[in-house]
Design an enzyme around this catalytic site. Structure first.
Site, PDB file in Angstrom:
ATOM      1  CG  ASP A 223      42.055  38.653  38.673  1.00 50.86           C
ATOM      2  OD1 ASP A 223      42.068  39.383  39.320  1.00 50.86           O
ATOM      3  OD2 ASP A 223      43.607  37.821  38.420  1.00 50.86           O
TER       4      ASP A 223
HETATM    5  C1  BGC Z   1      44.373  41.287  40.557  1.00 50.93           C
HETATM    6  C2  BGC Z   1      44.220  40.036  41.906  1.00 50.93           C
HETATM    7  C3  BGC Z   1      42.795  41.209  42.030  1.00 50.93           C
HETATM    8  C4  BGC Z   1      41.915  41.956  41.468  1.00 50.93           C
HETATM    9  C5  BGC Z   1      41.093  42.779  42.202  1.00 50.93           C
HETATM   10  C6  BGC Z   1      43.290  41.759  39.790  1.00 50.93           C
HETATM   11  O1  BGC Z   1      44.661  42.773  38.943  1.00 50.93           O
HETATM   12  O2  BGC Z   1      44.780  40.260  39.549  1.00 50.93           O
HETATM   13  O3  BGC Z   1      44.619  39.955  42.753  1.00 50.93           O
HETATM   14  O4  BGC Z   1      41.868  40.583  43.406  1.00 50.93           O
HETATM   15  O5  BGC Z   1      43.124  42.432  40.800  1.00 50.93           O
HETATM   16  O6  BGC Z   1      41.440  44.085  42.470  1.00 50.93           O
END
Ligand code: BGC
Length: 849
Positions: A223
């Site tokens: 993530d």
């Molecule tokens: C989220 C993810 C997301 C990523 C990129 C994170 O803060 O938890 O689900 O894909 O950001 O935007």
């Protein structure tokens, strides 16, 4: 073989080059490596649309219904087709990897990303998620199963340690990811949180079961910002650290390998996986013999990405024909996901020929909320509100009148093309300028909204300015607002209204980059006398670049607002009230603290229903909200966050052109049984297997509506269940259900089968969903459907044996239309040698609750 080919490519790279590939090149893309024909891969959120590289309203996206809505269809074919639509969108936007689907569970309705997850049930989540993955990947675009694992709530999401016992982890939270791997998913995202003491980017769960027992051969991407260490994360089965180009790997990882702290073989495996992903999405120019059949699975995808994709929908995505078929599919999805909770005296569907005056009320009727908040957000291509949809449907036959009836305390409304002009060019929209430290302009661009999440990236920029001429539509006191971290300024015609330092108090990327706090000011304005507004924020390192300039018109007094709506209701033939939540309330980065509808909406519903008995309430929220008035209104529909075709799909349901096809993928209750607040950084999943309906089945008082519930427009009678008397231990089972459409119109039913085992030596819920299928039948028609129960439904995870086991003996099989409306039952004896007494076909044993 492709494996050898990938090995050959890995061998061509020195350690520095290999390690470089393992951290993003930018926020959204990976590094290219021309030496081996590797191109950069672009990632994008997901799941309701493909945003594309960056947040830019000038590149809008087809916007699907929320994940909760997709699961409410229980329809894998439809979801697979929607996945195909997303693949086409991804290609249109040059995206290789879609950061979706979200496969975490509805452990608690308070979870901020509840709307972005499918269900409280692992089987339904796995089946719908797998369908989504198949649809996306058939178009040569990678899907990403996220967030692995136990990322089921938002409070302290970056750091919390979820304590989950092994049986619960396997049977509930890991199960949808296992289904994703079985569906052949090409990427999995490790979560921010920890599980049982290990942060997920360093967790042994990446190696086993994910890559080991399940055989996942794709890439584990972190993530965003989820890799926090060099050695531990690199030694774990974490493959790719996003975003880049900075991060804890890079040179530090090269040094760790040289020092013998991380084996080079681990790096090679990560690179090989990355190259495999690239070959699948068409980002690797392999110089391969043309007709080697061994290469086909991967090359098919690779070649597909480079040529004009053959997805049936793609030609229609060209701007020229207004996205017709794509929009029709989205409209169909809205109706298919809408859940009819209640329909006294068959008020719905409404007969348009009997309507002369219709009131469309509620704060979400014109300002529909089509999606939840956070990284899942996209700029929709267009939005059809319930008011628009109903107006279209009744055009020329009935007068449609609107009044919001209640205010919602929402995020301030960014300036837009309807009320603002660029002072430099006069075009509708705003002027965005980047300024250097001395205040000189280094860049200027025209934008369509006052919510600028990503202006051009220019190194010398020290501040972002938004400048616009606002044409107030009404006299009175307006609410103006600016947002950003660091120093923020707001001026109106040269007068300073806000001049403040806003200190960053969070590390959560969703809050830093998407939702900086607002600073507000009030200003008396006169209709049609333009005011020049300027917002300016300093760009401090690490504080995001989002900047917002917003303006909201004067509001009517709340009593006056309510009275106007009630008066309208009184004078109309039918009333549709659209109530709901907002993107602020249901959002990534924050959990809800209660399930009440915001503002005075409950009061509005009650007053309107008292004024007009032909009142339909439409609930526009991503997840459960309390409906204390539900017995006081004749009809209640759930629209979820319905995506861009909200209003057309809703009108199809209201006026009977389509059935409300949805069934609840999550228990609907006015309160949560499970908290999402960690204590001392730890969130104990003390409830074990008992979430959602499983938890409610242990209570004496039922929830408002059970998992699986949904009425549709016809009625059904469950006539018989045929269950094989014995089952092979560890094997699957198929049962047959005969049901009849007893109503006057054709319909579709979601036939649900549950298992229970009253006598058991292991922890089990009262009953659990074991299979389901869709049944279509015309009026009066009977159909027999087969429901397949996978072997897993009979198994439990034995922590002692560290394996799946099947208890021998009797399992009760229950069939019906929700977790608590199961008119048919039978018994199967697992592992029985002796013949057993099969439950005679046609026998019913209703479950009373
Ligand atoms: C989220 C993810 C997301 C990523 C990129 C994170 O803060 O938890 O689900 O894909 O950001 O935007």
């Amino acid at each position: 073989m492709i494996i050898d080919e990938l090995d050959r490519l890995v061998e061509k790279l020195d350690l520095e080059r290999k390690v470089r590939l393992l951290t993003g090149a930018t926020v959204w893309s990976t590094h290219a490596e021309p030496v081996i024909g590797l191109r950069a891969m672009v990632t994008s959120d997901g799941p309701v649309g493909v945003r594309g590289e960056g947040w830019d309203e000038r590149s809008p996206s087809l916007t699907l219904p929320s994940a909760t809505a997709l699961a409410a269809t229980w329809d894998e074919d439809l979801v697979e087709r929607l996945g195909g639509l997303l693949a086409a969108e991804a290609r249109r936007k040059g995206v290789h990897v879609l950061l979706a689907p979200t496969l975490n569970l509805h452990r608690s309705p308070l979870g901020g990303r509840h709307f972005e997850c499918y269900s409280e049930d692992p089987l339904l989540t796995g089946r719908i998620g797998a369908a989504y993955i198949r649809g996306v990947q058939a178009g040569g675009v990678a899907a990403t199963a996220k967030h692995y694992v136990a990322n089921d709530s938002e409070t302290e999401r970056l750091t919390l340690d979820a304590r989950v016992d092994e049986q619960t982890l396997r049977e509930l939270y890991l199960a949808p990811f296992e289904a994703a791997v079985e569906a052949g998913v090409w990427a999995v995202m490790s979560a921010y949180n920890g599980v049982n003491g290990e942060t997920m980017s360093e967790s042994p769960l990446l190696a086993d079961p994910l890559k080991g027992v399940w055989g996942f051969d794709g890439v584990v991407v972190s993530d965003w910002g989820g890799v926090r260490s060099t050695g531990p994360a690199a030694r774990a089965a974490q493959d790719l650290a996003m975003p880049g180009p900075q991060g804890p790997w890079g040179e530090a990882l090269v040094a760790a390998v040289r020092a013998g702290e991380v084996p080079e073989a681990a790096i090679d495996d990560k690179v090989r996986r990355l190259l495999r992903l690239a070959s699948r999405v068409g980002a690797l120019d392999l110089d391969l013999p043309a007709d080697d059949p061994a290469l086909l699975p991967d090359l098919a995808a690779q070649r597909g990405h480079d040529r004009a994709p053959d997805l049936a929908l793609l030609p229609d995505l060209a701007e020229r024909d207004g996205h017709g078929p794509a929009r029709a599919l989205l409209r169909q999805a809205v109706a298919a996901s809408t859940v009819l909770l209640r329909n006294e005296d068959a008020l719905l569907p409404l007969d348009p020929s009997r309507l002369r005056r219709v009131a469309v009320l509620g704060p979400n009727a014109a300002a529909v909320r089509i999606q939840g908040g956070g990284s899942a957000g996209v700029y929709p291509l267009s939005v059809v509100s319930p008011l628009d949809g109903i107006r279209d449907a009744l055009s020329g036959t009935a007068e449609v009148l609107h009044s919001p009836g209640a205010h919602l305390d929402d995020r301030p409304t960014p300036l837009g093309t309807d009320n603002a002009r660029n002072p430099r060019t006069g075009e509708p929209g705003v002027l965005v300028r980047l300024l250097d430290a001395a205040g000189a302009e280094v860049h200027a661009e025209h934008r369509l909204t006052g919510r600028i999440l990503e202006p051009a990236r220019i190194d010398s920029a020290a501040a972002v300015e938004i400048r616009a001429l606002l044409s107030p539509a009404a006299d009175g006191v307006w609410e103006l607002a600016v947002a950003g971290w660091g120093h923020v300024l707001l001026e109106a015609d040269g007068r300073v209204l806000v001049d403040e330092e806003v200190e960053r108090d969070t590390d959560d990327p969703a809050t830093v980059h998407l939702s900086p706090p607002y600073r507000r000011a009030r200003l008396t304005m006169t209709a049609d006398r333009d005011v020049e507004l300027v917002s300016r924020r300093r760009l401090d390192p690490g504080s995001g670049i989002a900047s917002v300039l917003a303006a909201d018109p004067p509001r009517r007094d709340a009593e006056v607002e309510l009275a106007a709506a009630v008066e309208l209701a009184r004078t109309c033939d039918a009333v549709i009230v659209v109530v709901g939540t907002t993107e602020e309330i249901e959002s990534e980065g924050v959990d809800r603290t209660h399930l009440d509808l915001p503002g005075r909406q409950a009061e509005l519903v009650r007053a309107v229903a008292a004024a007009n008995p032909a009142t339909v309430v439409v609930v526009n929220s991503g997840g459960p909200v309390d409906l204390p008035w539900r017995e006081e209104v004749p009809a209640v529909l759930l629209s979820w966050f319905p995506g861009q075709e909200a209003g057309h799909g809703l009108a199809d349901v209201l006026f009977g052109r389509a059935e409300p096809g949805g069934r609840l993928p999550t228990t609907w209750a006015g309160r949560a049984l499970i908290s999402t607040v960690p204590e001392d950084g730890t969130l104990v999943y003390a409830e074990g297997l008992e979430i959602g309906h499983r938890a409610w089945l242990r209570r004496s008082a039922p929830p408002a509506y059970w998992f699986g519930h949904g009425l549709g427009y016809t009625s059904w009678s469950y006539e018989s269940l045929s269950v094989p008397g014995d089952a092979v231990p560890g094997g699957p089972l198929s049962v047959r259900v005969r049901l009849r459409n007893t109503g006057a119109r054709a319909g579709r039913e979601v036939v649900q089968v549950y298992l229970s085992r009253p006598e058991t030596g292991v922890a089990r819920p009262v009953r659990w969903l074991a299979g389901y299928t869709l049944a279509d039948a015309g009026p009066g028609e009977a159909v027999v459907v087969t429901v397949d129960i996978p072997a897993r439904a009979f198994r439990h995870w034995s922590a002692g044996h560290r394996n799946w086991r099947t208890e021998q003996g009797a399992f009760t099989v229950l069939a019906g239309r929700s977790a608590a409306d199961l008119p048919l039952s039978g018994t199967t004896l697992v592992g029985a040698q002796a013949p057993v007494q099969p439950e005679p076909i046609g026998e019913r044993s209703p479950i009373m609750l």
